[in-house]
Structures are given as structure tokens and as C-alpha cells.
Design an enzyme around this catalytic site. Structure first.
Site, PDB file in Angstrom:
ATOM      1  N   GLY A  69       6.808 -24.663  -4.388  1.00 58.43           N
ATOM      2  CA  GLY A  69       5.621 -24.067  -5.094  1.00 58.43           C
ATOM      3  C   GLY A  69       5.375 -24.540  -6.213  1.00 58.43           C
ATOM      4  N   ASP A  97      17.267 -18.373   5.192  1.00 59.21           N
ATOM      5  CA  ASP A  97      17.032 -16.895   5.161  1.00 59.21           C
ATOM      6  C   ASP A  97      17.740 -16.385   3.867  1.00 59.21           C
ATOM      7  OD1 ASP A  97      16.865 -14.123   5.931  1.00 59.21           O
ATOM      8  OD2 ASP A  97      18.770 -14.264   7.381  1.00 59.21           O
ATOM      9  N   ALA A 149       7.653 -16.035  -4.110  1.00 61.87           N
ATOM     10  CA  ALA A 149       6.749 -14.842  -3.834  1.00 61.87           C
ATOM     11  C   ALA A 149       5.422 -14.955  -2.861  1.00 61.87           C
ATOM     12  CB  ALA A 149       6.287 -14.479  -5.268  1.00 61.87           C
ATOM     13  N   THR A 163       2.178 -14.654  -3.213  1.00 66.94           N
ATOM     14  CA  THR A 163       1.198 -14.468  -4.372  1.00 66.94           C
ATOM     15  C   THR A 163      -0.152 -14.474  -3.845  1.00 66.94           C
ATOM     16  OG1 THR A 163       1.066 -17.042  -4.551  1.00 66.94           O
ATOM     17  CG2 THR A 163       2.584 -15.987  -5.882  1.00 66.94           C
ATOM     18  N   THR A 218       4.585 -11.140 -13.132  1.00 66.72           N
ATOM     19  CA  THR A 218       3.109 -11.420 -13.243  1.00 66.72           C
ATOM     20  C   THR A 218       2.533 -10.439 -14.059  1.00 66.72           C
ATOM     21  OG1 THR A 218       1.095 -11.440 -11.927  1.00 66.72           O
ATOM     22  CG2 THR A 218       2.917 -10.155 -10.956  1.00 66.72           C
ATOM     23  N   ASP A 219       1.254 -10.700 -14.782  1.00 62.73           N
ATOM     24  CA  ASP A 219       0.328 -10.034 -15.544  1.00 62.73           C
ATOM     25  C   ASP A 219      -0.162  -8.780 -14.585  1.00 62.73           C
ATOM     26  OD1 ASP A 219      -0.676 -11.898 -14.081  1.00 62.73           O
ATOM     27  OD2 ASP A 219      -2.713 -11.364 -15.151  1.00 62.73           O
ATOM     28  N   TYR A 263      -0.157  -6.198  -4.246  1.00 60.65           N
ATOM     29  CA  TYR A 263       0.723  -7.465  -5.152  1.00 60.65           C
ATOM     30  C   TYR A 263       1.395  -7.104  -6.124  1.00 60.65           C
ATOM     31  CZ  TYR A 263       1.467 -11.727  -7.681  1.00 60.65           C
ATOM     32  OH  TYR A 263       2.055 -12.869  -8.530  1.00 60.65           O
ATOM     33  N   LYS A 291       5.598  -6.762  -6.924  1.00 59.28           N
ATOM     34  CA  LYS A 291       6.048  -7.601  -7.987  1.00 59.28           C
ATOM     35  C   LYS A 291       6.756  -6.760  -8.997  1.00 59.28           C
ATOM     36  CE  LYS A 291       6.184 -11.396  -8.683  1.00 59.28           C
ATOM     37  NZ  LYS A 291       7.208 -12.684  -8.302  1.00 59.28           N
TER      38      LYS A 291
END
Length: 281
Positions: free
Chosen positions: A12, A34, A58, A60, A99-100, A125, A129
Site C-alpha cells: 500500500g 492469513d 486496512a 480504506t 485515521t482522522d 469505515y 478503524k
């Protein structure tokens, strides 16, 4: 360096950037193993001699998370619980990237969120998170790093906002971009550097690592297009007009004072970060 570091999600944007900074780190692509199996994770981490495990993996895609809440919960939370258990067993530090979007319910807000502000996500989402943060905090040694609006890393599986906007501005004379959603857009390289510094400074608990300042997507688009020397016009539109599957928060700018005190190296302003990224690209 990076000996003893394991980067989960090395394919990523942030994971690939971290692996570039840490040539001795072991990168694990989330799709290749896994990560829901504690036995598998323990074996991988032992083989790597893991002292620091950074989880950048993640789901995202915000709209996909809204359509598949079970999948979002599995990847963004359940999997983190497995990593936390494995890190606890091996006495490794778990660095969970968050994350914000754990914030956003306060629609009137116009002041940046500090780490201890009460979280209140507006979509699946963000909720998944946040659940992941809570599971990460079960690891005896943990560091939760919240970031925002990540772009950069050409090798990443999907282009980031800045890259996409510049490409569109080369093809179209006019673009329409959301002007009433503010965040702290962040260059993946600067966030990766901040994560390394926080680990080296023995940061524990939760930190915000984002480029300084606040921007709407419209602000970011205008700045990127001007920096790239393009003449496309940008029309501001409201979030409501965009028609996303998942609700979006209007304001999730993050306060970085804790990071700045701890590392003594503030991240550059978002405007300078865009210039640096487009020059490097």
C-alpha cells in the site's frame, strides 16, 4: 535501518513508503498471508525477529466499507486484535495506523482535534478503524498513529488525490471539487518519516501525524494544479452534491502538538508537502 521492523500492508501507499525508508524491514503484503490466524502471524513475526510491527493494512475505501460492514470490521478491527495478541506474546511494539475519520460527528467544529478528543465517526469505515484502535491498545506496547488524506507513493495500488487531480487537469479544462470538507492532507513520505521518529523517540499511546494546516479538497486541488503549472479551472461544489454511498465528515483537521513536542520535528505545512511531492514525482 529497520532491522527487527515488520511492515504489514507493504503493497500500500504508506507501507511501501516505509519499506523504502527502512531497507532492512520485512514487508508483508496483506493479501499474501492469513492475518486472521494467530499461529500464522506468530510464526511470521518470529521468523522476522520482530521488535516493531507497523500495521498499515486496512480497508480504506470508504464507500466499500459502507456496503460491506462485516468486511470492514474484519480487516480494520478483528485483524488488529490478532496482531495485538501476537505482539503481546512476543513483547513487540505494535504501531497501528489510524485515521482522522474516527472524528466527524461535530458538524459545527472548526478547530483541530487533539488526540484525547472524544471520537465520533460518521461512517462504517471510521467506526471500524476506531474499533481497531481499541484492539491495538490491548497490546502492552502500542503506538497508534492517526493520519489524514494520504497521497504519494507512485507504486501504490491506487493513485492518490493529488496525482489524480493533476492527471485530470492535464486532460480537462474544468474540474469540480468538494469545497466544504476539511482535513489535514498528508504526504505519505512525511507520515512514514514521522512514524519512524515516533518509534525512535519511544512514543506510546496515540499521536496525530499529518502535514500542518487545514485544507478543503478544493484548496488542495487548486494548489496542486497551480504547482504543476496547469491552467485548468476548479469549481467548488458542496459535499452533498457529490453523492457518496457513505456519509463524509465535514471537518476532521488534526492537531499535531503532541507529535511536535515528542519528536521535536514538526511536519511541513501541507502546501510545501504538495510542492515536494510533485517535484519528486
Amino acid at each position: 535501518g529497520g532491522r527487527g521492523w515488520v511492515v504489514i500492508g507493504s503493497g500500500g501507499r504508506l507501507g511501501s513508503t516505509l519499506c523504502g525508508l527502512l531497507p532492512l524491514a520485512v514487508g508483508i503484503r496483506a493479501s499474501s498471508v492469513d492475518l486472521f490466524s494467530l499461529d500464522t502471524v506468530l510464526r511470521l513475526l518470529r521468523q522476522a525477529g520482530a521488535r516493531v510491527v507497523v500495521n498499515t493494512a486496512a480497508l480504506t475505501h470508504v464507500d466499500e466499507a459502507e456496503r460491506s460492514p462485516g468486511l470492514a470490521q474484519a480487516v480494520n478491527a478483528t485483524m488488529v486484535g490478532v496482531l495485538a495478541e501476537a505482539c503481546g506474546a512476543l513483547n513487540a511494539l505494535l504501531v497501528q495506523v489510524s485515521t482522522d475519520y474516527v472524528f466527524g460527528s461535530d458538524v459545527q467544529r472548526r478547530t483541530p482535534y487533539a488526540e484525547d478528543a472524544p471520537p465520533a465517526p460518521v461512517n462504517v469505515y471510521g467506526a471500524s478503524k476506531l474499533a481497531g484502535e481499541r484492539l491495538a491498545a490491548a497490546a502492552p506496547r502500542h503506538l497508534i498513529v492517526r493520519t489524514s488524506g494520504l497521497y504519494g507513493a507512485r507504486s501504490a495500488s491506487k493513485p492518490g488525490f493529488v496525482e489524480t487531480i493533476v492527471r485530470l487537469a492535464q486532460q480537462q479544462p474544468r474540474l469540480r471539487v468538494v469545497a466544504d470538507q476539511w482535513c489535514s492532507p498528508s504526504y505519505a513520505l512525511h507520515v512514514a518519516q514521522a512514524i519512524v521518529r515516533l518509534v525512535e523517540a519511544e512514543g506510546r499511546g496515540t499521536f496525530h501525524a499529518v502535514n500542518a494546516g487545514a485544507a478543503s479538497w478544493y484548496d488542495l486541488a487548486c494548489h496542486a494544479i497551480r504547482t504543476a503549472g496547469l491552467g485548468a479551472e476548479v469549481e467548488p461544489i458542496p459535499l452533498a452534491e457529490y453523492g457518496h454511498a457513505a456519509p463524509r465528515p465535514h471537518y476532521t483537521v488534526l492537531d499535531t502538538a503532541r507529535h511536535d513536542r515528542h519528536t521535536r520535528v514538526p511536519l511541513p505545512p501541507w502546501q510545501a508537502a504538495v510542492v515536494e511531492y510533485l517535484r519528486a514525482a
